[in-house]
Design a protein around this motif. Structure first.
Motif, PDB file in Angstrom:
ATOM      1  N   ARG A 194       0.857  -1.193   0.000  1.00  0.00           N
ATOM      2  CA  ARG A 194       0.000   0.000   0.000  1.00  0.00           C
ATOM      3  C   ARG A 194       0.886   1.234   0.000  1.00  0.00           C
ATOM      4  NH1 ARG A 194      -5.452  -1.289   3.548  1.00  0.00           N
ATOM      5  NH2 ARG A 194      -6.056  -3.034   2.206  1.00  0.00           N
ATOM      6  N   HIS A 213      -5.068   3.170  -1.872  1.00  0.00           N
ATOM      7  CA  HIS A 213      -4.537   2.822  -0.558  1.00  0.00           C
ATOM      8  C   HIS A 213      -3.086   3.257  -0.500  1.00  0.00           C
ATOM      9  CE1 HIS A 213      -7.676   0.635   1.362  1.00  0.00           C
ATOM     10  NE2 HIS A 213      -7.900  -0.090   0.284  1.00  0.00           N
ATOM     11  N   TYR A 255       2.015   0.569  13.179  1.00  0.00           N
ATOM     12  CA  TYR A 255       1.140  -0.498  12.670  1.00  0.00           C
ATOM     13  C   TYR A 255       0.722  -0.334  11.211  1.00  0.00           C
ATOM     14  CZ  TYR A 255      -2.387   2.928  14.174  1.00  0.00           C
ATOM     15  OH  TYR A 255      -3.113   4.085  14.355  1.00  0.00           O
ATOM     16  N   HIS A 256       1.314   0.633  10.507  1.00  0.00           N
ATOM     17  CA  HIS A 256       1.092   0.713   9.058  1.00  0.00           C
ATOM     18  C   HIS A 256       2.412   0.444   8.337  1.00  0.00           C
ATOM     19  CE1 HIS A 256      -2.651   2.996   9.917  1.00  0.00           C
ATOM     20  NE2 HIS A 256      -3.051   2.362   8.824  1.00  0.00           N
ATOM     21  N   HIS A 257       2.343  -0.415   7.350  1.00  0.00           N
ATOM     22  CA  HIS A 257       3.542  -0.723   6.575  1.00  0.00           C
ATOM     23  C   HIS A 257       3.257  -0.523   5.096  1.00  0.00           C
ATOM     24  CE1 HIS A 257       4.955  -2.382  10.265  1.00  0.00           C
ATOM     25  NE2 HIS A 257       3.907  -3.181  10.316  1.00  0.00           N
ATOM     26  N   PHE A 313       2.772  -5.489   3.736  1.00  0.00           N
ATOM     27  CA  PHE A 313       2.312  -6.323   4.848  1.00  0.00           C
ATOM     28  C   PHE A 313       1.630  -7.556   4.282  1.00  0.00           C
ATOM     29  CE2 PHE A 313      -2.305  -5.576   4.823  1.00  0.00           C
ATOM     30  CZ  PHE A 313      -2.393  -4.461   4.001  1.00  0.00           C
ATOM     31  N   MET A 357      -1.614  -9.980   4.267  1.00  0.00           N
ATOM     32  CA  MET A 357      -3.026  -9.986   4.632  1.00  0.00           C
ATOM     33  C   MET A 357      -3.545 -11.419   4.631  1.00  0.00           C
ATOM     34  SD  MET A 357      -6.270  -7.951   3.056  1.00  0.00           S
ATOM     35  CE  MET A 357      -5.709  -6.277   3.173  1.00  0.00           C
ATOM     36  N   GLU A 405     -15.737  -4.724  11.481  1.00  0.00           N
ATOM     37  CA  GLU A 405     -14.305  -4.798  11.784  1.00  0.00           C
ATOM     38  C   GLU A 405     -14.077  -5.222  13.224  1.00  0.00           C
ATOM     39  OE1 GLU A 405     -12.657  -1.238   8.860  1.00  0.00           O
ATOM     40  OE2 GLU A 405     -12.892  -0.853  10.993  1.00  0.00           O
ATOM     41  N   GLU A 428      -7.315  -1.603  14.577  1.00  0.00           N
ATOM     42  CA  GLU A 428      -8.115  -2.557  13.792  1.00  0.00           C
ATOM     43  C   GLU A 428      -7.233  -3.741  13.413  1.00  0.00           C
ATOM     44  OE1 GLU A 428      -9.583  -0.993  10.004  1.00  0.00           O
ATOM     45  OE2 GLU A 428      -9.421  -3.028   9.210  1.00  0.00           O
ATOM     46  N   ILE A 429      -7.759  -4.939  13.628  1.00  0.00           N
ATOM     47  CA  ILE A 429      -6.967  -6.078  13.173  1.00  0.00           C
ATOM     48  C   ILE A 429      -7.607  -6.837  12.008  1.00  0.00           C
ATOM     49  CG2 ILE A 429      -5.567  -6.453  15.236  1.00  0.00           C
ATOM     50  CD1 ILE A 429      -7.514  -8.638  16.099  1.00  0.00           C
ATOM     51  N   TRP A 430      -8.939  -6.879  11.966  1.00  0.00           N
ATOM     52  CA  TRP A 430      -9.568  -7.724  10.941  1.00  0.00           C
ATOM     53  C   TRP A 430     -10.778  -6.997  10.368  1.00  0.00           C
ATOM     54  CZ3 TRP A 430     -10.518 -13.654  12.173  1.00  0.00           C
ATOM     55  CH2 TRP A 430     -10.646 -14.363  10.968  1.00  0.00           C
ATOM     56  N   ASN A 431     -10.901  -7.081   9.074  1.00  0.00           N
ATOM     57  CA  ASN A 431     -12.043  -6.462   8.404  1.00  0.00           C
ATOM     58  C   ASN A 431     -12.804  -7.527   7.624  1.00  0.00           C
ATOM     59  OD1 ASN A 431     -13.835  -4.781   7.164  1.00  0.00           O
ATOM     60  ND2 ASN A 431     -12.307  -3.565   6.046  1.00  0.00           N
ATOM     61  N   GLY A 482      -9.992  -9.604   5.567  1.00  0.00           N
ATOM     62  CA  GLY A 482      -8.554  -9.344   5.564  1.00  0.00           C
ATOM     63  C   GLY A 482      -8.067  -8.997   6.954  1.00  0.00           C
ATOM     64  N   MET A 483      -7.049  -9.719   7.393  1.00  0.00           N
ATOM     65  CA  MET A 483      -6.453  -9.432   8.708  1.00  0.00           C
ATOM     66  C   MET A 483      -4.955  -9.265   8.517  1.00  0.00           C
ATOM     67  SD  MET A 483      -6.815 -11.274  12.355  1.00  0.00           S
ATOM     68  CE  MET A 483      -6.786 -12.986  11.843  1.00  0.00           C
ATOM     69  N   GLY A 484      -4.419  -8.161   9.034  1.00  0.00           N
ATOM     70  CA  GLY A 484      -2.982  -7.913   8.903  1.00  0.00           C
ATOM     71  C   GLY A 484      -2.200  -8.861   9.801  1.00  0.00           C
ATOM     72  N   ARG A 517      -0.122  -7.114  12.576  1.00  0.00           N
ATOM     73  CA  ARG A 517      -0.891  -6.623  13.734  1.00  0.00           C
ATOM     74  C   ARG A 517      -1.334  -7.791  14.619  1.00  0.00           C
ATOM     75  NH1 ARG A 517      -4.712  -1.767  11.243  1.00  0.00           N
ATOM     76  NH2 ARG A 517      -3.047  -0.781  10.032  1.00  0.00           N
TER      77      ARG A 517
END
Ligand SMILES: Nc1ncnc2c1ncn2[C@@H]1O[C@H](COP(=O)(O)OP(=O)(O)OP(=O)(O)O)[C@@H](O)[C@H]1O
Ligand SMILES: [Zn+2]
Length: 826
Positions: free
Chosen positions: A108, A113, A124-126, A129, A131, A220, A245-248, A273-275, A278
């Motif tokens: 992203r 994105h 926590y943003h890369h 990452f 998914m 989420e 947020e971990i999972w959407n 999608g879950m990172g 995270r």
């Protein structure tokens, strides 16, 4: 089916040491007792695969396939987009998918994105990452999706329930959408306390693929890193590093129309999608993703070879983040402790992204995703040199640490380690020298402009476009002299650029939308029979005869809907029951030509483009007269154009084979494009190609042309074809059965077990149109060869008469792009 109980979940993880899952935040914090990231990933895949009947699909490369609107793969769903849009080839594996699980490499750093600016500032943003995702394609929906997610998190991973908060879509009065009470009630029924189930508006909890297309409410799952019995609902969705947020879970049930309205989708899907980073942070009881084993080996490698001390690196308090934000503007002048921490994070993040992208064939370059990658590389180099005072070569020296972390999950990293390092080093060297050049240009400009408030916009824009200078870097460099960039004008230029590329993208395309495709399928309209495109013969005199094709108009497509009639002067898509036109695909340009209504010889309907979507071929025409479903038409393909494409396509296969013969088996095709005028072929090669080698390549091709070899073509089961040693494939999704093109050796012989044919001649999976004998090519001349980056070269070649003409000498200079360009004159 009810969700699996704890006993089954325990069984799922039976091979994991029991202690591995016992390091939740409320338990003893012991680094050794924490589950390694690899186990976390594996447990996710196994849970869905073994317990819930999902099919495991490998990660797609981060370079998107057939999606020009996308720079990088940025979500697990990207590779399944054709399913959501209904455009999947009816013979491809995709259409059989019902339940799928995977771990997708995501980037992203550009486009919709873009998390590039957050990277390094938060924890926590890369830019890259992983998914983890599970999908239902018209199979289960909300209840099962939520149930499985809850089971996995709370029973398998044993995350304590009081740390989890779930959100659901709270409705939108303007769009007339009611709240997603169904999801809310499912969570409540799973035992989530009402105070942890929170409604959010469209912006947070309604997912859209793009301006138009599939969309729907999402729900989420967020995690509170602080816990301790506190109530953290107020921090959810507040960009607070403590509640993340971990999972959407997205429930695709609508499609956004061009007029902005929402329509129900023909089939409902689940896309989650879950990172991984995270999730691992949670399970390893950390607060920062950089504190987990997905990053620590890389940070250790940075630490070992740089001077500045590693202080407070792994805890990024809000105060630190604020400091990080400030120092990004200040560090050019000198380092401070905040920027050192940030530099560690940026460099660790960026070297992962660079490694993954390069392994997947995206190299730092001059436009699109390549340009974004170049910016990432340059940002990393700046942090390495300016803040960490690292010597040249440092960034590439971190690649083995990345491979150590990710190489088991993504073996392509291990396979390409050397190449990744070389490309990073080459680009770093080019950047460092352009930094010097840029500095000189800036100094000279500053001397020339005299007393002025603004730095000349055209110079800044050109430094940005040609030398790849980030505008904020130029800003910092001129700021030292009390001069500013004219951001307003630069913004306009950037906007214009973006609009132009958007227009190019949207311009000519006539693709069926999801509803029209579903309607065609519902109405039982069969896929277009396009086999007549292969119906041609060669006469004694070597001349090609293309067979005649007559068809019925089944449907017309205009303004995003199927229509039975389109009036004069309108641009529309024409869907026929059969066609001999070749639709743009597999790197070969579409056919040109026209349609004519039966019995009306004086009115031509010129075909402007031909596209392929969900098994249907769409001919784009501007109608000179009314056209109706049921009309009978004759199809006339421009034969000279088609033949030229055939010559060049077959030439591309011979070139691919000849390069492998001359340069060795590790020469891999990276891309190609065939038009009537020329052919382009990109390939990986260990060393730069010499003039002598290019002449040899031409020699190998010439021999095959002189032998006038037969080109055999036929369809075979994909499983049979893909097992053949030496067979040339590109990372594309092929239909089953697949078409094989073999030069000089009949398909049956080429595909028999232990056949060496694919090593000794050209055998490829390919749906293009080809010559029946190589002789018509007459000749092939390589008119240019250049190295795109070290290890990747591009050849442009012409055939037949064109190949015999002497070329005008021409010198191409690319401004410091790090490209080596050579032209050959014959
Ligand atoms: N840049 C990123 N770095 C690491 N993980 C990410 C990133 N973006 C998304 N994720 C993870 O992927 C999951 C699904 O992606 P989604 O598009 O829903 O995230 P998002 O809404 O963009 O996340 P956020 O709001 O935190 O940026 C997220 O829940 C998160 O765990
Ligand atoms: Zn081909």
């Amino acid at each position: 089916m009810a969700t699996a109980g704890p006993a089954r979940a325990g069984g799922l993880l039976q091979r994991l040491p029991p202690a591995a899952w016992r390091c939740g935040p409320r338990r003893a914090r012991s680094a050794t007792a924490c589950p390694p990231a690899a186990q976390v990933r594996q447990a996710f895949l196994r849970f869905f695969q073994e317990q819930h009947g999902h099919r495991l699909v490998p990660s797609a490369p981060v370079r998107p396939r057939g999606d020009p609107g996308l720079l990088f793969v940025n979500a697990g769903m990207n590779q399944f987009k054709p399913i959501f849009l209904g455009t999947a080839h009816p013979q491809s594996e995709l259409v059989q998918y019902q339940r799928v699980v995977n771990s997708q490499k995501c980037v992203r750093a550009g486009g919709k994105h873009n998390d590039l600016d957050d990277v390094g500032r938060d924890v926590y943003h890369h830019t890259f990452f992983e998914m983890l995702g599970n999908w239902s394609f018209g199979d289960y929906f909300k209840e099962k999706a939520c149930g499985m997610a809850w089971e996995l998190l709370t029973q398998v991973y044993e995350i304590s329930k009081d740390r989890l908060y779930v959100t659901y879509f709270g409705g939108d009065a303007l769009l007339g959408l009611s709240p997603d009470e169904e999801s809310r009630d499912i969570w409540l029924s799973l035992g989530v306390p009402p105070s942890h189930v929170l409604p959010f508006p469209l912006k947070e909890n309604f997912w859209e693929m793009g301006e138009t297309g599939p969309c729907g409410p999402c729900t989420e799952i967020h995690y509170d890193h602080v816990g301790g019995g506190r109530h953290a609902a107020a921090l959810v969705n507040q960009d607070n590093p403590d509640v993340v947020e971990i999972w959407n879970l997205v429930f695709m049930q609508y499609s956004r129309e061009v007029d902005g309205s929402l329509r129900s989708l023909p089939q409902h899907h689940v896309d989650t999608g879950m990172g991984l980073e995270r999730l691992v942070t949670v399970l390893q009881s950390k607060h920062s993703n950089y504190d987990t084993d997905l990053f620590t080996p890389i940070l250790d490698a940075i630490h070992k070879s740089t001077l500045p001390p590693l202080k407070h690196l792994l805890s990024c308090s809000p105060l630190h983040r604020a400091a990080g934000a400030l120092v990004t503007r200040a560090w050019w002048g000198g380092a401070d402790i905040g920027s050192v921490n940030m530099a560690y994070r940026v460099v660790a993040d960026h070297v992962r992204t660079l490694s993954v992208c390069i392994a997947d064939g995206v190299y730092p370059g001059m436009s699109g995703a390549e340009l974004v990658l170049r910016r990432i590389l340059r940002r990393a180099v700046r942090f390495c040199t300016e803040v960490l005072h690292a010597p040249p070569g440092f960034l590439a020296s971190l690649v083995p640490a990345v491979v150590e972390v990710l190489g088991d999950a993504y073996p392509e990293l291990r396979k390409n380690t050397d190449q990744i390092m070389t490309i990073i080093n080459d680009n770093e060297a080019a950047f460092l020298s352009s930094l010097l050049r840029g500095r000189r240009i800036i100094d000279r400009t500053l001397q020339q402009i005299g007393p002025s408030k603004f730095f000349p916009t055209e110079v800044a824009w050109s430094l940005h476009g040609n030398l790849g200078f980030p505008l904020d870097l130029i800003d910092l460099m001129v700021e030292e002299k009390g001069i500013q960039l004219d951001w307003a004008t630069l913004g306009q230029l950037a906007q214009k650029d973006a609009e132009q590329s958007h227009e190019q993208l949207e311009g000519s395309v006539a693709r069926l939308d999801v509803h029209s495709l579903a309607q065609l399928q519902r109405d039982g309209v069969p896929a277009t029979d396009d086999s007549p495109k292969y119906a041609y013969t060669i006469g004694q005199d070597g001349k090609y005869a293309f067979s005649f094709c007559q068809a019925t108009v089944l449907m017309l497509y205009k303004d995003h809907s199927l229509q039975k009639e389109v009036g004069a002067g309108q641009r529309c898509g024409v869907l026929l029951d059969r066609t001999n036109f070749y639709a743009e695909q597999g790197g070969q340009a579409h056919d040109q030509g026209y349609l004519m209504r039966l019995g009306q010889q004086d009115v031509l309907f010129p075909v402007e483009s031909v596209h392929f979507s969900g098994g249907y071929v769409i001919h784009e025409v501007t109608t000179p007269e009314t056209l109706r479903a049921g009309d009978q038409v004759q199809l006339f393909v421009a034969e000279a154009h088609r033949l030229a494409c055939m010559v060049n396509h077959t030439a591309t296969h011979l070139l691919s084979f000849a390069l492998r013969r001359v340069l060795g088996d590790r020469t891999e095709q990276q891309g190609s494009h065939v038009t009537a005028e020329q052919l382009r072929f990109d390939f990986s090669t260990k060393a730069p190609v010499t003039t002598q080698q290019l002449r040899e390549v031409e020699g190998v091709i010439q021999e095959m042309v002189e032998r006038n070899e037969t080109v055999y073509m036929g369809e075979v089961p994909l499983a049979l074809a893909s097992g053949v040693q030496g067979l040339r494939t590109i990372d594309e999704v092929y239909p089953d059965p697949v078409r094989v093109v073999s030069v000089g050796v009949p398909i049956e012989s080429a595909l028999t077990l232990n056949s060496q044919a694919a090593m000794q001649t050209s055998v490829e999976l390919c749906c293009g149109t080809h010559l029946l004998q190589t002789g018509a090519m007459q000749d092939l001349t390589i008119i240019s060869e250049r190295q795109l980056v070290k290890g990747i070269s591009q050849i442009i070649a012409v055939t037949r008469e064109q190949a015999k003409q002497p070329l005008a000498a021409e010198c191409l200079c690319l401004p410091d792009s790090g490209l080596l360009l050579r032209m050959f004159y014959f």
